[in-house]
Enzyme design. Structure first.
Site, PDB file in Angstrom:
ATOM      1  N   CYS A   1      18.263  -7.317   9.863  1.00 23.13           N
ATOM      2  CA  CYS A   1      18.918  -6.390  10.095  1.00 23.13           C
ATOM      3  C   CYS A   1      18.649  -5.209   9.159  1.00 23.13           C
ATOM      4  CB  CYS A   1      20.311  -6.464  10.100  1.00 23.13           C
ATOM      5  SG  CYS A   1      21.480  -4.969  10.167  1.00 23.13           S
TER       6      CYS A   1
ATOM      7  N   CYS B   1      21.414  -3.232   7.212  1.00 16.41           N
ATOM      8  CA  CYS B   1      22.057  -3.955   6.550  1.00 16.41           C
ATOM      9  C   CYS B   1      21.570  -4.013   5.137  1.00 16.41           C
ATOM     10  CB  CYS B   1      22.155  -5.679   6.914  1.00 16.41           C
ATOM     11  SG  CYS B   1      22.861  -5.779   8.625  1.00 16.41           S
TER      12      CYS B   1
END
Length: 109
Positions: free
Chosen positions: A31, A34
């Site tokens: 991600c 993230c």
């Protein structure tokens, strides 16, 4: 203090059972957003003594992600005494994330 890693096995004790507010990020290695929010969370963990900051790898701890109804990454939950008081989905600049956390914490006081 740093950002603690929490797992399916430790989530109840490390997040839900705490008296103090906990900001927990659900993330995954793949991600991109993230990884963008990770340094911001690390800064918050170092700067704030009124907030515990931790993270859960959603791929490795799918049961907790499912139980907490995490549908997108990153998702950050502000938990106070076992209750989710704020859900933040997506990466945020530090100022905006701090403002959202502050707003939620003010409502708890």
């Amino acid at each position: 203090m740093g950002v603690a890693e929490v797992t399916d096995g430790t989530f109840a004790a490390e997040v839900m059972a705490r008296e103090e507010p906990v900001l927990v990020e659900f993330w995954a290695q793949w991600c991109g957003p993230c990884h963008m929010v990770a340094p911001v969370l690390a800064q918050l963990a170092e700067e704030r003594d009124d907030l515990v900051v931790c993270k859960v790898n959603a791929d490795e701890n799918a049961a907790t992600a499912r139980d907490m109804q995490v549908m997108s990454l990153p998702t950050m939950l502000l938990v106070h005494r076992g209750e989710v008081v704020r859900t933040i989905v997506g990466a945020r600049p530090k100022a905006r994330l701090v403002a959202e956390v502050e707003e939620a914490l003010a409502a708890l006081r």
